[in-house]
Motif scaffolding. Structure first.
Motif, mmCIF file in Angstrom:
data_model
loop_
_atom_site.group_PDB
_atom_site.id
_atom_site.type_symbol
_atom_site.label_atom_id
_atom_site.label_comp_id
_atom_site.label_asym_id
_atom_site.label_seq_id
_atom_site.Cartn_x
_atom_site.Cartn_y
_atom_site.Cartn_z
ATOM 1 N N SER A 36 48.412 7.813 -31.722
ATOM 2 C CA SER A 36 49.501 8.575 -31.943
ATOM 3 C C SER A 36 49.996 9.138 -33.379
ATOM 4 C CB SER A 36 50.759 7.368 -31.770
ATOM 5 O OG SER A 36 50.349 6.367 -30.590
ATOM 6 N N ALA A 37 51.277 9.513 -33.397
ATOM 7 C CA ALA A 37 51.743 10.050 -34.888
ATOM 8 C C ALA A 37 51.627 8.918 -35.706
ATOM 9 C CB ALA A 37 52.942 10.627 -34.601
ATOM 10 N N THR A 42 57.280 10.047 -35.220
ATOM 11 C CA THR A 42 57.684 10.947 -33.832
ATOM 12 C C THR A 42 59.443 10.974 -34.116
ATOM 13 O OG1 THR A 42 55.940 10.436 -32.590
ATOM 14 C CG2 THR A 42 57.959 10.848 -31.593
ATOM 15 N N PHE A 185 50.014 11.242 -26.113
ATOM 16 C CA PHE A 185 51.434 11.695 -25.789
ATOM 17 C C PHE A 185 51.422 12.951 -25.325
ATOM 18 C CE2 PHE A 185 55.187 12.692 -28.483
ATOM 19 C CZ PHE A 185 56.160 12.599 -27.438
ATOM 20 N N ARG A 199 58.268 9.434 -24.514
ATOM 21 C CA ARG A 199 58.254 8.472 -25.791
ATOM 22 C C ARG A 199 57.280 7.458 -25.576
ATOM 23 N NH1 ARG A 199 61.300 8.744 -30.592
ATOM 24 N NH2 ARG A 199 59.444 7.534 -31.142
ATOM 25 N N GLU A 200 56.387 7.169 -26.415
ATOM 26 C CA GLU A 200 55.629 5.783 -26.270
ATOM 27 C C GLU A 200 54.514 6.315 -25.197
ATOM 28 O OE1 GLU A 200 55.555 3.728 -28.577
ATOM 29 O OE2 GLU A 200 57.713 4.554 -28.838
ATOM 30 N N GLY A 201 54.169 7.642 -25.099
ATOM 31 C CA GLY A 201 53.308 7.790 -24.035
ATOM 32 C C GLY A 201 51.761 7.761 -24.111
#
Ligand code: ASP
Ligand code: MG
Length: 420
Positions: A36-37, A42, A185, A199-201
């Protein structure tokens, strides 16, 4: 092959990145690493997006500088020098973002959102892949947008499974490398326009890759020892759940446990791929394993959703809340994308508990034509799975119970805090 997913907290600063690398060094290969970021980037990109979209040039510039500085501080600490050759793609990407921010936005918010917010994952994976290579953990960076194909429902894109399977199997061949690093994501349309999965993907991304690549397992690395029976920031005594079935995991996330993204389980369950939730602080310890196991979890699980709105709709003409009215009401919630967390009906009333989000106001206005609406803000929704009298007493103490729903497995309460 296996898939590992690392969330923002696991790469939130240079030390976290070093820890990430030591885990990568130890885990079994071949692997696809989904990241993730970094940290809370994010959210920072969402803010950048808002300023960009609203034409607030000065705010946008200072937010951009903040984001740039955040990544450069990490890069500086890892590489000692921002201008090492492996960081070249990172600088190119930064210039690309600058260029994009100089163009005026289109009128399509969700489209623009995906184009901007996606830089979080791109920066993070470029830095991590470069650092792994720099420290001799050879890997290949993959732009997931080229292989995870979606429709163009921006911010909530749907996966084209057949195409994704074909492209991923062609890409993740492990012929010259045993490690790939790619973004969670994100996705891309067939015309190569960037999309996001919600979000939170990133957990979902790991599950998609696991599914189409027929992975042996998918591991999600978190800052907790596994899936816990409550959020430790809210409830003091928590226990780790050692094993959960796919079904139970879906139930827990449906009620609001922020364990893993709710869409994650189905692609894994379809192919019976086990999932592990492990701690990146203690990679040697067993976390939670999720599989088809039939044995039921009996430990009570507590899930508290805060900042809820409790709304009652009553029809203005005294018509019953029968099937026709109900389906109209539900269609409206779906149209405005407001998710119902709890639902009760009576002859003349329809009552829901929903998250307090900006989509709610337009929905309430639309309803106002045919229905009286009453609502309480700032309520909390507590779900106790595997409840008993004692846990109910304990957890609702200091609250006024506004509504409740008790089933065999779950006790659910809409609560209003009375004590301070
Ligand atoms: N970075 C994205 C987010 O924070 C996706 C993810 O972390 O799963 O929502
Ligand atoms: Mg994140």
């Amino acid at each position: 092959m296996q898939v590992s997913k690392f969330g923002g907290a696991s790469v939130k600063d240079a030390n976290a990145v070093r820890n990430f690398c030591s885990i990568i060094e130890k885990i079994q290969k071949p692997q696809v690493i989904v990241v993730s970021a970094m940290g809370k980037m994010t959210n920072a990109f969402e803010e950048l997006m808002d300023h960009y979209y609203n034409g607030q040039h000065d705010f946008m510039t200072s937010q951009f500088e903040f984001i740039k500085g955040f990544h450069e501080t990490i890069a500086m600490s890892l590489f000692d020098n921002l201008y090492v050759p492996v960081l070249q793609p990172f600088h190119v990407l930064m210039a690309d973002l600058v260029h994009r921010l100089q163009q005026p936005p289109s009128m399509h918010f969700d489209f623009e959102y995906d184009q901007i917010v996606s830089y979080g994952e791109l920066f993070s994976t470029l830095l991590l892949s470069s650092y792994l290579n720099y420290t001799s953990k050879f890997n290949k960076w993959i732009d997931v947008r080229q292989v995870l194909k979606t429709d163009d429902l921006f911010r909530d894109a749907n996966v084209d499974w057949d195409l994704t399977e074909e492209l991923m199997q062609e890409t993740f061949t492990f012929s010259d490398v045993s490690l790939y690093v790619t973004q969670g994501f994100l996705g891309g349309t067939i015309s190569n326009i960037t999309t996001t999965l919600g979000r939170e993907g990133s957990d979902y991304t790991a599950a998609i890759i696991g599914n189409v690549m027929n992975a042996d397992s998918v591991t999600v690395w978190k800052d907790v020892p596994g899936i816990l029976n409550a959020d430790p920031r809210i409830f003091p005594d928590v226990e780790k759940l050692d094993a959960l079935s796919y079904a139970e995991t879906i139930e827990l996330s449906y009620y609001g446990a922020q364990v893993i993204h709710p869409k994650t389980i189905k692609p894994l369950q379809n192919k019976q791929i086990p999932m592990f939730v492990n701690s990146f602080f203690h990679p040697e310890l067993l976390g939670t394993s999720i599989s088809e196991n039939e044995q039921q979890n009996e430990i009570p699980v507590f899930i508290l959703k805060k900042d809820q709105v409790f709304i009652t709709f009553s029809s203005r003409d005294f018509s019953f809340i029968a099937e026709d009215n109900l389906s109209r009401i539900l269609a409206m919630f779906s149209k405005f994308r407001v998710r119902i967390n709890l639902l009760q009906t009576s002859a003349l009333n329809f009552t829901v508990c929903v998250d307090n989000r900006k989509e709610l106001m337009p929905l309430l206005e639309t309803f106002g034509v045919d229905f009286f609406t009453r609502y309480n803000e700032n309520v909390e929704l507590l779900t106790i799975r595997n409840y008993n009298e004692r846990t109910i007493q304990e957890k609702t103490h200091g609250y006024q119970i506004i509504d409740s729903q008790i089933t065999r497995k779950n006790a659910r309460f809409v609560l209003w805090k009375t004590s301070v």
